[in-house]
Design a protein around this motif. Structure first.
Motif, PDB file in Angstrom:
ATOM      1  N   ARG A  36       0.796  -1.221   0.000  1.00 19.80           N
ATOM      2  CA  ARG A  36       0.000   0.000   0.000  1.00 19.80           C
ATOM      3  C   ARG A  36       0.834   1.279   0.000  1.00 19.80           C
ATOM      4  N   LYS A  39       2.730   1.581  -5.232  1.00 17.03           N
ATOM      5  CA  LYS A  39       3.438   1.095  -6.414  1.00 17.03           C
ATOM      6  C   LYS A  39       2.525   1.062  -7.649  1.00 17.03           C
ATOM      7  N   THR A  40       1.336   0.472  -7.471  1.00 18.81           N
ATOM      8  CA  THR A  40       0.423   0.322  -8.608  1.00 18.81           C
ATOM      9  C   THR A  40       0.026   1.684  -9.154  1.00 18.81           C
ATOM     10  N   SER A 101      -4.072  -3.343  -5.498  1.00 18.31           N
ATOM     11  CA  SER A 101      -2.653  -3.166  -5.158  1.00 18.31           C
ATOM     12  C   SER A 101      -1.796  -4.336  -5.617  1.00 18.31           C
ATOM     13  N   ASP A 339      -0.151  14.665  -1.880  1.00 10.10           N
ATOM     14  CA  ASP A 339      -1.365  15.463  -2.102  1.00 10.10           C
ATOM     15  C   ASP A 339      -2.253  15.501  -0.861  1.00 10.10           C
TER      16      ASP A 339
HETATM   17  P1  GDP Z   1       0.762  -0.863  -3.618  1.00 13.05           P
HETATM   18  O1  GDP Z   1       0.352  -1.883  -2.611  1.00 13.05           O
HETATM   19  O2  GDP Z   1       2.136  -0.376  -3.318  1.00 13.05           O
HETATM   20  O3  GDP Z   1       0.584  -1.308  -5.036  1.00 13.05           O
HETATM   21  O4  GDP Z   1      -0.163   0.423  -3.358  1.00 13.05           O
HETATM   22  P2  GDP Z   1      -1.224   1.123  -4.320  1.00 13.05           P
HETATM   23  O5  GDP Z   1      -0.561   1.751  -5.474  1.00 13.05           O
HETATM   24  O6  GDP Z   1      -2.332   0.183  -4.597  1.00 13.05           O
HETATM   25  O7  GDP Z   1      -1.720   2.287  -3.347  1.00 13.05           O
HETATM   26  C1  GDP Z   1      -2.373   1.981  -2.124  1.00 13.05           C
HETATM   27  C2  GDP Z   1      -3.369   3.055  -1.798  1.00 13.05           C
HETATM   28  O8  GDP Z   1      -2.692   4.262  -1.485  1.00 13.05           O
HETATM   29  C3  GDP Z   1      -4.290   3.416  -2.956  1.00 13.05           C
HETATM   30  O9  GDP Z   1      -5.401   2.560  -2.985  1.00 13.05           O
HETATM   31  C4  GDP Z   1      -4.649   4.842  -2.637  1.00 13.05           C
HETATM   32  O10 GDP Z   1      -5.665   4.880  -1.666  1.00 13.05           O
HETATM   33  C5  GDP Z   1      -3.384   5.368  -1.985  1.00 13.05           C
HETATM   34  N1  GDP Z   1      -2.498   6.096  -2.920  1.00 13.05           N
HETATM   35  C6  GDP Z   1      -1.443   5.611  -3.617  1.00 13.05           C
HETATM   36  N2  GDP Z   1      -0.843   6.586  -4.332  1.00 13.05           N
HETATM   37  C7  GDP Z   1      -1.530   7.716  -4.087  1.00 13.05           C
HETATM   38  C8  GDP Z   1      -1.386   9.074  -4.509  1.00 13.05           C
HETATM   39  O11 GDP Z   1      -0.497   9.442  -5.294  1.00 13.05           O
HETATM   40  N3  GDP Z   1      -2.296   9.979  -4.010  1.00 13.05           N
HETATM   41  C9  GDP Z   1      -3.291   9.600  -3.155  1.00 13.05           C
HETATM   42  N4  GDP Z   1      -4.137  10.527  -2.723  1.00 13.05           N
HETATM   43  N5  GDP Z   1      -3.441   8.336  -2.723  1.00 13.05           N
HETATM   44  C10 GDP Z   1      -2.582   7.410  -3.189  1.00 13.05           C
END
Ligand code: GDP
Length: 488
Positions: A36, A39-40, A101, A339
Motif C-alpha cells: 500500500r 506502487k500500482t 494493489s 497530495d
Molecule cells: P501498492 O500496494 O504499493 O501497489 O499500493 P497502491 O498503489 O495500490 O496504493 C495503495 C493506496 O494508497 C491506494 O489505494 C490509494 O488509496 C493510496 N495512494 C497511492 N498513491 C496515491 C497518490 O499518489 N495519491 C493519493 N491521494 N493516494 C494514493
C-alpha cells in the motif's frame, strides 16, 4: 540440405536479431515499497503521463519536446505476469476508484522514441529506449537477512521481536500456541499448519491499515504471491530449540527443512532472477501513515528501509555474493501521497524522508549508487485553497473523501467534495522519531497531520474522447532522476 547461401543467411539473420536487440537499449526499473505504499498507482500514472504527454515540466526530455512518442510493447520475460496497466487505468480514470494493489511480481515494457539532445548523440544513437518496469512487493526484500540465518537463529530472533512491547499485542495468540509445543515431538502436518497460520496472522495483524509495524520476515507470509498454502510457506519458529541438529522425524527437523527450502527455492531465485538484473530502483514509502501512527512506527519504517536498501549493495554484502554481481546505479526513495498535505509541508515531508534515508543508508552501508529523496503524489487527488476562519487565512486541501470516511462526525458518500485543514508537519525532523504512539482512535485529534482518504480525481476527456493525463505532484522530478540521463 542447406546450401552455403542458406547458412550464410541464417548466420546473418541471427546476427541481426542479436544486434537488433542491442540497437534498442533497455533499462530495467524496479518499483518497490511495502504494501500500500503506492506502487500500482505510481506505475499507472507514470505510463499514462508518458504515453499521453502529461504535464511534466521537470522531466527535461519531455519539456524540451525531444520525446517523439512513448508506447507499450510486449515485455521480454514471458514467465513474469504482465502489469495490468489497462485495468488499473480504467479503475482510476473511468470508475474513479483506486486500483488493486500489488500482490506479486509483474512487468511492463514501455518504449520511448526520442531525439538526443546533442547533435553528436543524434548521429550515434537510435533514439529509442525500452524501459522494463518491474513491480514487486517490498516485503520480499525483507527476506535477505534470512539467507544468513539458520533455522534456530531465525526462531530465536522471531521470539525476541514478538516479545517487544510494540509487537506483544499482536503476537500473544501465536506465542501462547507456540509455548505448548514440544519441538522434538514427532512431526505432525496439522501442528505445522496451525503454527504457520497463527504466526502468519501475527505478522499480518501488525501490518493492517490501522497499524504500521512493517519489518518482519518471512516476506511471503505477508505477500505469498502464487505460493499461498504451499509447504515452503508452512513453517514457523519454534521455542526452546536445542543446540546442534534436531532429532530425525521431529517437528523441529521438519520445520527446519521447510525453512531451508524457502531460502533455496523462494528467496534466492527471486534475488538472482529479478533483483540482480535491475539498473534503477524506486522505493516508495508511506511516511505519512507512519508519522500518524507515532514514533515507534517511524522507527520501524526506518528499520524496514535499512533492510530494503541493504538489498541493493551488491558487491559489499556477503549474503548477496553469488546472487548479484551488477550494481544498481540510481535509487530514488519517494514519499508518496503528498497530495494529502498542503504544498507548504511538502519540503518538510521531504526533509523527514531524507532523515530516514540518511540513517538507513548509513546503516545499510550502501555506497556507489546515486541516491535521491523526493516527496510526491503519483496521482493528485486534491487541490489547494484557503479559507478564512475568524479573520485568519488557513491553507486547506479540497477533495472528495472516499465513501464511508468520517470527518468531524459526518459520514461521506463518495460524491461530495470537502475542504480540510490537513495540519502541519513539524519543522524539527527529530520530533517525528520521538512522538508517542497514537492509537487509531486518537489519531484524528493528536497526530500532527489529518489523514483523510480521497477518491481519485475527476479527469476530463478532450474532444476526441481521449482522457487527459493524470495530475500529479513532482512525478516529473522522479522521472528526471530515474530516466533523464538515459534520454540525454
Ligand atoms: P501498492 O500496494 O504499493 O501497489 O499500493 P497502491 O498503489 O495500490 O496504493 C495503495 C493506496 O494508497 C491506494 O489505494 C490509494 O488509496 C493510496 N495512494 C497511492 N498513491 C496515491 C497518490 O499518489 N495519491 C493519493 N491521494 N493516494 C494514493
Amino acid at each position: 540440405l542447406t546450401t552455403f547461401t542458406d547458412e550464410a543467411k541464417i548466420a546473418f539473420d541471427t546476427l541481426m536479431e542479436r544486434t537488433g536487440s542491442l540497437v534498442t537499449p533497455s533499462l530495467r526499473l524496479g518499483v518497490t515499497g511495502l504494501s500500500r505504499a503506492g506502487k500500482t498507482v505510481f506505475i499507472t500514472s507514470l505510463v499514462h503521463n508518458l504515453t499521453q504527454g502529461g504535464r511534466m515540466p521537470l522531466f527535461e526530455a519531455h519539456a524540451t519536446g525531444r520525446i517523439a512518442r512513448a508506447y507499450l510493447q510486449p515485455q521480454p520475460d514471458d514467465a513474469v505476469p504482465r502489469f495490468q496497466y489497462e485495468d488499473h487505468l480504467a479503475a482510476l480514470v473511468k470508475d474513479r476508484i483506486w486500483p488493486d494493489s500489488t500482490r506479486a511480481i509483474s512487468e511492463l515494457r514501455l518504449t520511448i522514441e526520442y531525439q538526443s539532445a546533442s547533435s553528436w548523440g543524434r548521429m550515434l544513437s537510435a533514439g529509442k529506449l525500452s524501459i522494463d518496469i518491474v513491480d514487486y512487493p517490498g516485503e520480499w526484500l525483507l527476506d535477505l537477512p534470512l539467507l544468513g540465518k539458520t533455522y534456530a537463529e531465525f526462531s530465536r530472533d522471531s521470539f525476541a521481536i514478538a516479545n517487544e512491547t510494540a509487537h506483544l499485542g499482536f503476537a500473544e495468540n501465536w506465542l501462547r500456541e507456540a509455548a505448548d509445543i514440544d519441538a522434538l515431538a514427532p512431526a505432525d502436518e496439522m501442528t505445522a499448519q496451525r503454527l504457520a497460520r497463527s504466526f502468519t496472522d501475527y505478522l499480518r495483524a501488525g501490518k493492517s491499515d490501522e497499524q504500521a509495524l512493517s519489518t518482519l520476515p518471512p516476506g511471503r507470509f505477508l505477500m505469498p504471491g502464487d505460493l499461498e498454502g504451499s509447504p515452503a510457506l508452512t513453517f514457523a519458529p519454534l521455542p526452546d530449540l536445542p543446540e546442534g541438529s534436531f532429532k530425525n522425524g521431529s517437528l523441529a527437523a521438519m520445520m527446519e527443512r521447510r525453512y531451508e527450502s524457502y531460502k533455496t527455492h523462494v528467496v534466492k531465485p527471486f534475488f538472482r532472477e529479478h533483483i540482480a538484473r535491475l539498473d534503477r530502483q524506486i522505493v516508495l514509502v508511506d511516511a505519512m501513515q507512519a508519522i500518524n501512527a507515532g514514533g515507534a512506527a517511524v522507527r520501524d519504517l526506518e528499520r524496514a528501509l535499512t533492510e530494503i536498501l541493504a538489498c541493493f549493495r551488491a558487491g559489499r554484502s556477503n549474503l548477496l555474493t553469488g546472487l548479484i554481481q551488477k550494481r544498481i546505479g540510481r535509487i530514488l526513495i519517494a514519499a508518496t501521497k503528498a497530495d494529502h498535505l498542503h504544498h507548504e509541508s511538502h519540503n518538510r515531508l521531504e526533509a523527514i524522508v531524507r532523515r530516514l534515508v540518511d540513517r538507513a543508508a548509513k546503516n545499510a552501508d550502501i555506497s556507489g549508487a546515486e541516491i535521491d529523496v523526493l516527496a510526491m503524489a503519483a496521482v493528485r487527488a486534491t487541490r489547494e485553497a484557503t479559507v478564512n476562519q475568524n479573520g485568519d487565512t488557513l491553507p486547506v486541501i479540497v477533495g472528495t473523501p472516499l465513501k464511508g470516511e468520517v470527518i468531524d462526525g459526518d459520514v461521506f458518500d463518495g460524491e461530495t467534495e470537502t475542504a480540510i485543514f490537513p495540519g502541519d508537519l513539524p519543522q524539527d525532523t527529530q520530533a517525528i522519531f520521538e512522538q508517542p504512539e497514537f492509537s487509531p482512535q486518537d489519531r484524528a485529534r493528536e497526530a500532527p497531520i489529518r489523514f483523510v482518504r480521497f477518491r481519485p480525481p475527476l479527469i476530463k476527456a478532450d474532444l476526441d474522447g481521449i482522457h487527459l493525463s493524470l495530475p500529479h505532484i513532482r512525478l516529473d522530478r522522479a522521472m528526471q532522476f530515474l530516466l533523464g540521463d538515459r534520454l540525454a
